[in-house]
Design an enzyme around this catalytic site. Structure first.
Site, PDB file in Angstrom:
ATOM      1  CB  CYS A   1      -8.831   4.284   5.116  1.00 46.71           C
ATOM      2  SG  CYS A   1      -7.914   4.986   3.739  1.00 46.71           S
TER       3      CYS A   1
ATOM      4  CG  HIS B   1      -8.707   0.327   5.133  1.00 51.04           C
ATOM      5  ND1 HIS B   1      -9.432   0.552   3.983  1.00 51.04           N
ATOM      6  CD2 HIS B   1      -7.532   0.992   4.984  1.00 51.04           C
ATOM      7  CE1 HIS B   1      -8.724   1.331   3.185  1.00 51.04           C
ATOM      8  NE2 HIS B   1      -7.574   1.607   3.767  1.00 51.04           N
TER       9      HIS B   1
ATOM     10  CG  ASN C   1      -6.477   1.929   0.361  1.00 48.43           C
ATOM     11  OD1 ASN C   1      -7.652   2.200   0.609  1.00 48.43           O
ATOM     12  ND2 ASN C   1      -5.472   2.276   1.145  1.00 48.43           N
TER      13      ASN C   1
HETATM   14  O1  UT7 Z   1      -5.446   3.537   3.425  1.00 45.53           O
HETATM   15  C1  UT7 Z   1      -4.581   4.120   4.325  1.00 45.53           C
HETATM   16  C2  UT7 Z   1      -3.620   3.203   4.724  1.00 45.53           C
HETATM   17  N1  UT7 Z   1      -2.534   3.066   3.752  1.00 45.53           N
HETATM   18  C3  UT7 Z   1      -1.739   2.065   3.928  1.00 45.53           C
HETATM   19  O2  UT7 Z   1      -2.017   1.297   4.808  1.00 45.53           O
HETATM   20  C4  UT7 Z   1      -0.474   1.929   3.130  1.00 45.53           C
HETATM   21  C5  UT7 Z   1       0.568   1.443   4.073  1.00 45.53           C
HETATM   22  N2  UT7 Z   1       1.893   1.274   3.508  1.00 45.53           N
HETATM   23  C6  UT7 Z   1       2.164   0.343   2.607  1.00 45.53           C
HETATM   24  O3  UT7 Z   1       1.295  -0.395   2.179  1.00 45.53           O
HETATM   25  C7  UT7 Z   1       3.587   0.162   2.212  1.00 45.53           C
HETATM   26  O4  UT7 Z   1       4.410   0.929   3.072  1.00 45.53           O
HETATM   27  C8  UT7 Z   1       3.895   0.553   0.746  1.00 45.53           C
HETATM   28  C9  UT7 Z   1       3.251  -0.461  -0.169  1.00 45.53           C
HETATM   29  C10 UT7 Z   1       3.325   1.945   0.476  1.00 45.53           C
HETATM   30  C11 UT7 Z   1       5.381   0.547   0.490  1.00 45.53           C
HETATM   31  O5  UT7 Z   1       5.932  -0.714   0.825  1.00 45.53           O
HETATM   32  P1  UT7 Z   1       7.238  -0.786   1.727  1.00 45.53           P
HETATM   33  O6  UT7 Z   1       7.591  -2.193   1.817  1.00 45.53           O
HETATM   34  O7  UT7 Z   1       6.911  -0.061   3.008  1.00 45.53           O
HETATM   35  O8  UT7 Z   1       8.288  -0.036   0.859  1.00 45.53           O
HETATM   36  P2  UT7 Z   1       9.086   1.335   1.173  1.00 45.53           P
HETATM   37  O9  UT7 Z   1       8.158   2.488   1.241  1.00 45.53           O
HETATM   38  O10 UT7 Z   1       9.968   1.105   2.334  1.00 45.53           O
HETATM   39  O11 UT7 Z   1       9.940   1.449  -0.127  1.00 45.53           O
HETATM   40  C12 UT7 Z   1      10.856   0.443  -0.495  1.00 45.53           C
HETATM   41  C13 UT7 Z   1      11.444   0.809  -1.836  1.00 45.53           C
HETATM   42  C14 UT7 Z   1      11.846   2.269  -1.961  1.00 45.53           C
HETATM   43  O12 UT7 Z   1      13.047   2.330  -2.709  1.00 45.53           O
HETATM   44  P3  UT7 Z   1      14.460   2.532  -1.959  1.00 45.53           P
HETATM   45  O13 UT7 Z   1      14.334   3.843  -1.235  1.00 45.53           O
HETATM   46  O14 UT7 Z   1      14.598   1.355  -1.066  1.00 45.53           O
HETATM   47  O15 UT7 Z   1      15.413   2.568  -3.106  1.00 45.53           O
HETATM   48  C15 UT7 Z   1      10.750   2.878  -2.785  1.00 45.53           C
HETATM   49  O16 UT7 Z   1      11.185   3.974  -3.550  1.00 45.53           O
HETATM   50  O17 UT7 Z   1      10.459   0.586  -2.848  1.00 45.53           O
HETATM   51  C16 UT7 Z   1      10.399   1.745  -3.691  1.00 45.53           C
HETATM   52  N3  UT7 Z   1       9.050   1.846  -4.249  1.00 45.53           N
HETATM   53  C17 UT7 Z   1       8.708   1.237  -5.389  1.00 45.53           C
HETATM   54  N4  UT7 Z   1       9.400   0.460  -6.230  1.00 45.53           N
HETATM   55  C18 UT7 Z   1       8.743  -0.020  -7.324  1.00 45.53           C
HETATM   56  C19 UT7 Z   1       7.981   2.500  -3.749  1.00 45.53           C
HETATM   57  N5  UT7 Z   1       6.945   2.338  -4.570  1.00 45.53           N
HETATM   58  C20 UT7 Z   1       7.357   1.556  -5.600  1.00 45.53           C
HETATM   59  C21 UT7 Z   1       6.748   1.035  -6.748  1.00 45.53           C
HETATM   60  N6  UT7 Z   1       7.478   0.251  -7.570  1.00 45.53           N
HETATM   61  N7  UT7 Z   1       5.443   1.270  -7.036  1.00 45.53           N
END
Ligand code: UT7
Length: 319
Positions: free
Chosen positions: A113, A246, A276
């Site tokens: 990225c 990005h 993204n």
């Molecule tokens: O291009 C390279 C750079 N990439 C990025 O910059 C991505 C960076 N990361 C992010 O944007 C975020 O970390 C995410 C959007 C990927 C995730 O958001 P988060 O607030 O960090 O959530 P998390 O990973 O801590 O997950 C929270 C909860 C989890 O459930 P539990 O374990 O709390 O029960 C996940 O399983 O959200 C759940 N979850 C979802 N729920 C509904 C993860 N994906 C989804 C989904 N729908 N699509």
């Protein structure tokens, strides 16, 4: 002294729009979760017949038209992608043939990225070194091909697209400063840890990400590298008219702008309708804002990349 300047921008998005409801119809997710946690409402997905070089071709044609430069006048092509058409030849060479820009050097940059920012800084160095007068710099991706479409944690985040700029030699900057960084110790938090060997896929062909760690890393380094880049240019953060990080997650973008003390009106956001698009995200966002008349000639723009590697970097340019 010779500098380089962006003299034309272009972009291309595939026709197919995929809205969040398409995911919630078959996975345990919802439009509300995706919007709240990422800011993404929709993304574009390439047709099976389209490869990165096809998307790159459309974006490049638009950039060349905007610059008033013929493909035959380009003397360097640098293309950033993590989803190349082939293992080899490079997507840059395939693009060169499609454009009819034979003979000029053409190569791919692989910095995920951060790829476009790496490619732009590379082309800037060629121009400042005097061996190149006009460069085509492209970010093109079909990330849809490396996603596990049953993994709700990753498949909702990405989209396909391409963006391009024509960079030309100039007596005045143009690009004021660029800073590139990498730290391979963090390669494990964002990767597609597979390869092809003996006719088989070894490892995984799908994107894997420790989202939370990536999020925190991104916010920290986007802040640091913006400060380093304005310092390298002998400027202040307040000299930035537009911040184009990005486009990964609207929460990362807003957190970065806040840390830098920049008003949100100066933050360019396209992740809501592009998702993204990895190396394509920065030139796509730049082109959209230029064509909308928001970024105008003379505006100072900070372009920022961060992604797998880990890699990150920034370019400060007057448009
Ligand atoms: O291009 C390279 C750079 N990439 C990025 O910059 C991505 C960076 N990361 C992010 O944007 C975020 O970390 C995410 C959007 C990927 C995730 O958001 P988060 O607030 O960090 O959530 P998390 O990973 O801590 O997950 C929270 C909860 C989890 O459930 P539990 O374990 O709390 O029960 C996940 O399983 O959200 C759940 N979850 C979802 N729920 C509904 C993860 N994906 C989804 C989904 N729908 N699509």
């Amino acid at each position: 002294m010779t500098f380089s300047r962006i003299v034309g921008t272009g972009s291309y998005l595939p026709a197919r729009v995929v809205r969040n409801d398409e995911f919630s119809a078959r996975l345990d997710t919802s439009d509300a979760w995706i919007r709240e946690r990422t800011g993404i409402a929709e993304r574009r997905i390439a047709d099976a017949s389209q490869a990165s070089s096809d998307l790159a071709l459309e974006a490049s044609r638009h950039a060349l038209d905007a610059a008033g430069v013929a493909a035959s006048e380009i003397d360097l092509i640098v293309l950033a992608t993590s989803t190349p058409d082939y293992i080899f030849p490079s997507t840059a060479c395939l693009l060169q043939a499609k454009l009819g820009a034979a003979q000029c050097p053409a190569f791919d940059v692989q910095a995920v990225c951060s790829g476009f920012v790496y490619a732009l800084a590379t082309a800037d160095n060629f121009i400042r070194g005097g061996s190149v007068k006009r460069a085509l710099v492209v970010g093109a991706e079909v990330f849809s091909r490396i996603l596990d479409w049953n993994d709700r944690g990753t498949c909702v985040l990405f989209g396909d697209g391409a963006g391009a700029v024509v960079l030309a030699a100039s007596d005045a900057p143009g690009i004021h400063a660029s800073v590139l960084r990498a730290d391979g110790r963090h390669s494990g938090i964002l990767s597609v840890p597979g390869n092809v060997s003996g006719g088989r896929i070894v490892g995984s062909p799908f994107l894997q990400m420790a989202g939370n760690q990536v999020f925190k890393f991104a916010v920290r380094v986007l802040d640091e590298v913006a400060r380093e880049t304005v310092a390298a240019a002998g400027m202040q953060l307040s000299d930035i008219d537009w911040l184009i990080p990005h486009q990964a997650n609207v929460r990362i973008l807003e957190a970065t702008a806040r840390k830098l003390g920049l008003p949100l009106e100066r933050l360019v956001v396209t992740v809501d309708h592009h998702g993204n698009t990895s190396a394509a995200s920065v030139p796509l966002a730049l082109d959209e804002w230029v064509r909308a008349g928001k970024i105008r000639a003379g505006d100072r723009v900070m372009l920022q990349g961060v992604g797998g590697g880990f890699t990150w970097g920034a370019v400060l340019a007057t448009i």
